[in-house]
Design a protein around this motif. Structure first.
Motif, PDB file in Angstrom:
ATOM      1  N   THR A 138     -38.688  46.337  21.206  1.00  0.00           N
ATOM      2  CA  THR A 138     -38.452  47.371  22.212  1.00  0.00           C
ATOM      3  C   THR A 138     -38.863  46.831  23.579  1.00  0.00           C
ATOM      4  O   THR A 138     -39.822  46.068  23.680  1.00  0.00           O
ATOM      5  CB  THR A 138     -39.274  48.649  21.895  1.00  0.00           C
ATOM      6  N   GLY A 188     -33.940  49.025  22.636  1.00  0.00           N
ATOM      7  CA  GLY A 188     -34.567  48.580  21.407  1.00  0.00           C
ATOM      8  C   GLY A 188     -33.558  48.111  20.392  1.00  0.00           C
ATOM      9  O   GLY A 188     -32.369  48.406  20.483  1.00  0.00           O
ATOM     10  N   THR A 191     -37.678  55.565  21.612  1.00  0.00           N
ATOM     11  CA  THR A 191     -37.430  55.822  23.029  1.00  0.00           C
ATOM     12  C   THR A 191     -37.718  57.290  23.289  1.00  0.00           C
ATOM     13  O   THR A 191     -37.160  58.163  22.624  1.00  0.00           O
ATOM     14  CB  THR A 191     -35.981  55.485  23.433  1.00  0.00           C
ATOM     15  N   VAL A 223     -44.179  51.807  24.212  1.00  0.00           N
ATOM     16  CA  VAL A 223     -43.405  50.617  23.849  1.00  0.00           C
ATOM     17  C   VAL A 223     -44.263  49.432  23.394  1.00  0.00           C
ATOM     18  O   VAL A 223     -43.982  48.824  22.358  1.00  0.00           O
ATOM     19  CB  VAL A 223     -42.457  50.204  24.999  1.00  0.00           C
ATOM     20  N   SER A 274     -37.619  51.396  16.167  1.00  0.00           N
ATOM     21  CA  SER A 274     -37.809  51.267  17.612  1.00  0.00           C
ATOM     22  C   SER A 274     -37.589  52.640  18.233  1.00  0.00           C
ATOM     23  O   SER A 274     -36.611  53.321  17.923  1.00  0.00           O
ATOM     24  CB  SER A 274     -36.824  50.264  18.212  1.00  0.00           C
ATOM     25  N   THR A 289     -42.889  50.717  18.295  1.00  0.00           N
ATOM     26  CA  THR A 289     -42.286  49.636  17.509  1.00  0.00           C
ATOM     27  C   THR A 289     -43.058  49.434  16.211  1.00  0.00           C
ATOM     28  O   THR A 289     -44.292  49.426  16.220  1.00  0.00           O
ATOM     29  CB  THR A 289     -42.308  48.308  18.300  1.00  0.00           C
TER      30      THR A 289
END
Length: 348
Positions: free
Chosen positions: A230, A216, A265, A246, A263, A253
């Motif tokens: 992302t 990202g 994860t 995502v 962004s 995002t």
């Protein structure tokens, strides 16, 4: 008496005028610009431990993170848009087999590759996303096309690939994405599943190279516009067309010029349920929290309390940057308007 009163009024007026600049300066102090432009990237968070990383592999990751972020930095330095910086930076990470996005993405249970991506413009709040594509070389490019050309926000599967072809984006064979390392990871997960060592094998953090690999980028350009993007291959061994956070705008995002660009994860199911990216923005907008305070509230409290984990990168409208995670590590890098580069992997 009248003369005395007039002098007193004039004196008071002079004092008031003198104090006005100080008062104005204090009232705008909270809006001080940290950086005129800035960029932050991540390459996934999870069980990333120094003891499991060779010096050679660590050097490869750092070199690729540096290469990627400098692409975006150069665009911003030259006055380019945050959207361009985000897209081109993510392209570098998607083209590298080191990360779980594009080439090098993880395998599904059926040994195929399914890719998700999204991008958002903080100025217009326009956004684009694609889910479950199998032939689009750079999914972030498709996400931007969907945002800027189509009337839609998200496209999925075969339809998204058809649209990508119509827009002239590069399509590749599935073999392009596949790597031996990712295939071996899938085999280990399936072995554990067969041995019933875990109920949900693809969340097993005991696997040496297990991590939530997503890439990202967030950026602030010289015009004051924020953008976030992302891209990911999702989770190893995923089934049934599973889609994570995502491509969900507001989950993985989000970008808004009034607050920040984010962004994420991590464990996608929890990032969706917690609307992680938007929640950070909302805490800033409605409660007046700083970017760091908002990120800490969501990543260190809200997500773990639900049972999930992961991390985020973010930059606010003043150029303040944050990289926050609750896992053992997160591939990350940042650059400010002075060109100062930071690269990190492990929890420090």
């Amino acid at each position: 008496m009248k003369k005395l009163l007039l002098i007193s009024c004039l004196f008071t007026l002079l004092l008031t005028c003198k104090n006005t600049p100080d008062t104005v300066e204090k009232s705008t102090a909270t809006e001080t610009t940290v950086n005129d432009f800035a960029i932050v990237i991540h390459g996934g968070a999870g069980t990333i431990l120094k003891k499991n990383m060779s010096d050679e592999k660590e050097a490869q990751y750092k070199a690729k993170l540096e290469e990627a972020i400098k692409v975006g930095y150069d665009i911003l330095k030259q006055g380019g848009s945050s959207l361009d910086a985000v897209e081109k930076t993510i392209n570098v990470l998607e083209d590298s087999p080191l990360f779980n996005a594009g080439k090098g993405a993880v395998f599904t249970n059926e040994e195929t590759i399914e890719l998700d991506a999204s991008i958002m413009d903080g100025k217009s709040l326009n956004a684009g996303a694609s889910a479950g594509t199998k032939t689009v070389k750079n999914p972030i490019n498709l996400a931007r096309k969907i945002m800027e050309v189509s009337p839609h926000v998200m496209m999925a599967g075969h339809g998204a690939e058809t649209y990508a072809k119509e827009q002239g984006l590069e399509l590749v064979n599935q073999d392009y994405f596949k790597t031996e390392n990712r295939l071996n990871s899938l085999k280990r997960v399936k072995e554990r599943e067969a041995n019933k060592e875990k109920t949900i094998a693809f969340y097993d953090d005991t696997i040496k190279d297990s991590k939530f690999g997503t890439v990202g980028c967030v950026a602030l350009d010289k015009s004051g516009n924020l953008a976030a993007g992302t891209s990911t291959g999702g989770m190893t061994n995923k089934r049934f067309g599973r889609v994570g956070d995502v491509p969900i705008i507001g989950a993985g995002t989000y970008a808004n010029n009034a607050t920040c660009a984010v962004s994420g994860t991590g464990w996608g199911e929890f990032f969706i349920r917690a609307t992680v990216a938007h929640d950070i923005s909302a805490l800033m907008e409605y409660k007046g929290l700083s970017l760091q305070e908002a990120a800490n509230e969501v990543i260190q409290k809200k997500v773990p309390n639900l049972g999930g984990n992961g991390g985020i990168i973010a930059v606010d409208k003043n150029g303040d940057m944050v990289m926050d995670f609750n896992t053992a590590g997160m591939y990350r890098a940042s650059m400010n308007d002075k060109g100062e580069l930071y690269i990190g992997i492990y929890k420090e």
